[in-house]
Design a protein around this motif. Structure first.
Motif, mmCIF file in Angstrom:
data_model
loop_
_atom_site.group_PDB
_atom_site.id
_atom_site.type_symbol
_atom_site.label_atom_id
_atom_site.label_comp_id
_atom_site.label_asym_id
_atom_site.label_seq_id
_atom_site.Cartn_x
_atom_site.Cartn_y
_atom_site.Cartn_z
ATOM 1 N N ILE A 292 0.904 -1.139 0.028
ATOM 2 C CA ILE A 292 0.071 -0.099 0.012
ATOM 3 C C ILE A 292 0.994 1.201 -0.029
ATOM 4 O O ILE A 292 2.095 1.104 0.262
ATOM 5 C CB ILE A 292 -1.086 0.183 1.322
ATOM 6 C CG1 ILE A 292 -0.036 0.220 2.638
ATOM 7 C CG2 ILE A 292 -1.946 -1.119 1.251
ATOM 8 C CD1 ILE A 292 -0.911 0.347 3.835
ATOM 9 N N LYS A 293 0.401 2.282 -0.454
ATOM 10 C CA LYS A 293 0.984 3.618 -0.523
ATOM 11 C C LYS A 293 0.397 4.642 0.244
ATOM 12 O O LYS A 293 -0.791 4.650 0.312
ATOM 13 C CB LYS A 293 1.462 3.995 -1.822
ATOM 14 C CG LYS A 293 2.396 5.105 -2.300
ATOM 15 C CD LYS A 293 2.532 5.519 -3.664
ATOM 16 C CE LYS A 293 3.374 4.412 -4.214
ATOM 17 N NZ LYS A 293 3.764 4.655 -5.788
ATOM 18 N N VAL A 312 -3.561 6.630 4.165
ATOM 19 C CA VAL A 312 -3.807 6.053 2.955
ATOM 20 C C VAL A 312 -5.127 6.775 2.469
ATOM 21 O O VAL A 312 -6.315 6.396 2.981
ATOM 22 C CB VAL A 312 -4.089 4.533 3.083
ATOM 23 C CG1 VAL A 312 -4.388 4.017 1.570
ATOM 24 C CG2 VAL A 312 -2.603 3.980 3.603
ATOM 25 N N GLN A 313 -4.899 7.492 1.527
ATOM 26 C CA GLN A 313 -6.126 8.251 0.715
ATOM 27 C C GLN A 313 -7.325 7.229 0.379
ATOM 28 O O GLN A 313 -6.984 6.174 -0.221
ATOM 29 C CB GLN A 313 -5.835 8.977 -0.436
ATOM 30 C CG GLN A 313 -5.337 10.441 -0.216
ATOM 31 C CD GLN A 313 -5.925 11.078 0.885
ATOM 32 O OE1 GLN A 313 -5.227 11.556 1.946
ATOM 33 N NE2 GLN A 313 -7.103 11.575 0.560
ATOM 34 N N TRP A 333 13.757 9.992 7.828
ATOM 35 C CA TRP A 333 12.484 10.832 7.036
ATOM 36 C C TRP A 333 12.910 12.310 6.919
ATOM 37 O O TRP A 333 13.343 12.928 7.988
ATOM 38 C CB TRP A 333 11.256 10.876 7.955
ATOM 39 C CG TRP A 333 11.067 9.226 8.063
ATOM 40 C CD1 TRP A 333 11.071 8.474 9.420
ATOM 41 C CD2 TRP A 333 10.293 8.335 7.416
ATOM 42 N NE1 TRP A 333 10.862 7.100 9.173
ATOM 43 C CE2 TRP A 333 10.367 7.100 8.115
ATOM 44 C CE3 TRP A 333 9.939 8.383 6.013
ATOM 45 C CZ2 TRP A 333 9.900 6.137 7.461
ATOM 46 C CZ3 TRP A 333 9.379 7.516 5.307
ATOM 47 C CH2 TRP A 333 9.403 6.058 6.002
ATOM 48 N N ASP A 334 12.694 12.942 5.740
ATOM 49 C CA ASP A 334 12.970 14.252 5.473
ATOM 50 C C ASP A 334 12.195 15.265 6.304
ATOM 51 O O ASP A 334 12.124 16.304 6.551
ATOM 52 C CB ASP A 334 13.066 14.494 4.152
ATOM 53 C CG ASP A 334 13.945 14.026 3.304
ATOM 54 O OD1 ASP A 334 15.263 13.861 4.074
ATOM 55 O OD2 ASP A 334 13.897 13.696 2.096
ATOM 56 N N GLY A 335 10.648 14.580 6.430
ATOM 57 C CA GLY A 335 9.685 15.342 7.213
ATOM 58 C C GLY A 335 8.416 14.853 6.647
ATOM 59 O O GLY A 335 8.314 13.700 6.151
ATOM 60 N N GLU A 336 7.298 15.479 7.273
ATOM 61 C CA GLU A 336 5.873 15.034 7.021
ATOM 62 C C GLU A 336 5.676 14.995 5.743
ATOM 63 O O GLU A 336 6.250 15.711 4.894
ATOM 64 C CB GLU A 336 4.917 15.732 8.001
ATOM 65 C CG GLU A 336 5.346 15.566 9.618
ATOM 66 C CD GLU A 336 4.232 16.408 10.409
ATOM 67 O OE1 GLU A 336 3.535 17.198 9.801
ATOM 68 O OE2 GLU A 336 4.490 16.336 11.714
ATOM 69 N N GLU A 337 4.516 14.230 5.336
ATOM 70 C CA GLU A 337 3.971 14.126 3.965
ATOM 71 C C GLU A 337 4.864 13.553 3.065
ATOM 72 O O GLU A 337 4.632 13.655 1.594
ATOM 73 C CB GLU A 337 3.655 15.520 3.138
ATOM 74 C CG GLU A 337 2.631 16.345 4.125
ATOM 75 C CD GLU A 337 1.429 15.267 4.419
ATOM 76 O OE1 GLU A 337 1.023 14.703 3.567
ATOM 77 O OE2 GLU A 337 0.571 15.430 5.340
ATOM 78 N N ASP A 338 5.961 12.736 3.345
ATOM 79 C CA ASP A 338 6.589 11.788 2.685
ATOM 80 C C ASP A 338 5.724 10.776 2.087
ATOM 81 O O ASP A 338 5.003 10.251 2.988
ATOM 82 C CB ASP A 338 8.074 11.412 3.542
ATOM 83 C CG ASP A 338 9.014 12.410 3.807
ATOM 84 O OD1 ASP A 338 8.959 13.441 2.959
ATOM 85 O OD2 ASP A 338 9.964 11.940 4.367
ATOM 86 N N THR A 339 5.919 10.264 1.128
ATOM 87 C CA THR A 339 5.364 9.171 0.412
ATOM 88 C C THR A 339 5.972 7.960 0.684
ATOM 89 O O THR A 339 7.311 7.868 0.627
ATOM 90 C CB THR A 339 5.039 9.355 -0.945
ATOM 91 O OG1 THR A 339 4.120 10.568 -1.460
ATOM 92 C CG2 THR A 339 4.288 7.854 -1.485
ATOM 93 N N VAL A 340 5.317 6.833 1.245
ATOM 94 C CA VAL A 340 6.108 5.543 1.578
ATOM 95 C C VAL A 340 5.201 4.581 1.052
ATOM 96 O O VAL A 340 4.055 4.528 1.078
ATOM 97 C CB VAL A 340 6.495 5.695 3.325
ATOM 98 C CG1 VAL A 340 4.974 5.607 3.918
ATOM 99 C CG2 VAL A 340 7.135 4.234 3.335
ATOM 100 N N THR A 341 5.738 3.311 0.673
ATOM 101 C CA THR A 341 5.022 2.125 0.383
ATOM 102 C C THR A 341 5.450 1.281 1.411
ATOM 103 O O THR A 341 6.571 0.850 1.747
ATOM 104 C CB THR A 341 5.635 1.661 -0.995
ATOM 105 O OG1 THR A 341 5.365 2.720 -2.011
ATOM 106 C CG2 THR A 341 5.137 0.611 -1.615
ATOM 107 N N LEU A 342 4.519 0.628 1.880
ATOM 108 C CA LEU A 342 4.514 -0.419 2.896
ATOM 109 C C LEU A 342 4.007 -1.673 2.488
ATOM 110 O O LEU A 342 3.054 -1.773 1.359
ATOM 111 C CB LEU A 342 3.503 0.086 4.204
ATOM 112 C CG LEU A 342 4.108 1.309 4.668
ATOM 113 C CD1 LEU A 342 2.821 1.901 5.870
ATOM 114 C CD2 LEU A 342 5.252 1.515 5.373
#
Length: 364
Positions: A292-293, A312-313, A333-342
């Motif tokens: 999921i992303k 997850v939108q 993590w660079d910061g909030e709102e980074d996109t990640v795939t789990l």
């Protein structure tokens, strides 16, 4: 051999106040049974029924084959350690430890022998014997309360949140000592706590209660790995298990734009509760299935690990669902709102009925 049996116990104060509803269980010799659950679940009431401080409305309390419903607390041959320690402030430590033995007119030589034995087991300084409780630290008072229980050599030990008044470091130390100590006693032990770490580390088996009903009775491993329902799943474990109510399409649960394979069920539900523990959610690698992303919106640094919250939108553009993952601390993590795939490994996922909360799959 000592054995504690609770047979169809029920306690009613009035028709609307029923803290215990038909509970049955056995505690064998050498078994450490922990009652756990949220405030008001009935765990302390159940302990008081065993001790004789409350009378059951229905059912029986049986100790070593004898029904003790009408037997006064002092005649049940049990020993209880209270949260407040309940030491006599005007007595010395030695007098507190030996109080129950003197009431039973135990000989002076036997009292001295038992005290000598118990202070060695509990690593109590002999110099403390002449002090009074007000001159002791919290950890020392706790040891004295346990010593008073041990010298009685009872058939059953009852402990009501005995570590809750200690600071975190001392609680961890004493917890390890208690486990070894009561293992050597080879008697039934019933322990009440709201602390799941105590329950998981001390217990042979755990009885998890909610609203007076026994939700699950099993080993710590089985309760953690195979929770009987969504309440057990949410209560046991820190961080808490991810529990998401999802719509179903054929054999898949829908999370945003992603499909999660469901187990084979006789009846296909319209909705289902999906559960996965944060420690089982991981960063996806190439070739991983069931990914999921989402966007990271919160990172909690826990020292050796980081707990990330990922949104997850929803497929329709709605706010979506949040899933948390417990990852190694070296993840940057660079910061909030980074996109990640789990990835959500299929074998680590749990499925529960939306209406009853019951587990839908069983382990072999």
């Amino acid at each position: 051999m000592a054995k504690l049996e609770l047979q169809n116990l029920r306690k009613e104060y009035n028709p609307k106040t029923v803290p215990i509803k038909d509970i049955s269980l056995d505690v064998e010799d050498g078994e450490f049974m922990t009652f756990i659950g949220p405030s008001g679940c009935g765990k302390s009431t159940l302990l008081r029924l065993i001790a004789g401080l409350e009378t059951p409305t229905k059912g029986r309390v049986v100790i070593s084959g004898q029904t003790v419903n009408g037997v006064p607390p002092g005649d049940r041959n049990i020993a209880m350690v209270f949260q407040s320690y309940a030491l006599y402030p005007h007595m010395t430590v030695e007098e507190n430890i030996s109080a129950s033995l003197r009431i039973r007119k135990t000989s002076s030589d036997e009292i001295r022998k038992r005290i000598d034995d118990v202070i060695i087991k509990l690593d109590l300084d002999r110099a403390l014997l002449e002090r009074k409780p007000g001159q002791l630290s919290g950890g020392q008072r706790q040891r004295v309360a346990v010593a008073r229980a041990l010298v009685r050599e009872p058939e059953v030990f009852l402990l009501d949140e005995p570590l809750s008044n200690l600071d975190a470091l001392l609680r961890e130390q004493v917890r390890a000592e208690l486990k070894q100590l009561f293992k050597s006693q080879n008697k039934p032990v019933v322990y009440v706590t709201h602390d799941q770490t105590e329950a998981m580390t001390l217990s042979t088996r755990i009885a998890l209660l909610y609203e007076g009903v026994l939700q699950q009775l099993d080993t710590p491993y089985q309760i953690y790995t195979y929770p009987a329902n969504s309440f057990v799943a949410s209560f046991m474990g820190s961080p808490q298990m991810n529990l998401l109510t999802l719509s179903c399409q054929e054999n898949y649960a829908i999370l945003g734009n992603f499909k999660l394979k469901m187990p084979d069920l006789r009846k296909k539900p319209r909705q289902i509760i999906m559960g996965v523990r944060p420690e089982n959610v991981r960063i996806a690698k190439q070739g991983d299935e069931q990914t999921i992303k989402g966007n990271v919106f919160l990172v909690e640094d826990m020292g050796k690990e980081k707990l990330i919250s990922v949104r997850v939108q929803g497929s329709d553009g709605s706010e979506g669902k949040t899933i948390r993952a417990l990852l190694a601390a070296d993840n940057y993590w660079d910061g909030e709102e980074d996109t990640v795939t789990l990835t959500l490994p299929e074998k680590t996922m749990h499925w529960f009925d939306v209406e009853s909360g019951d587990r839908l799959t069983h382990h072999s």
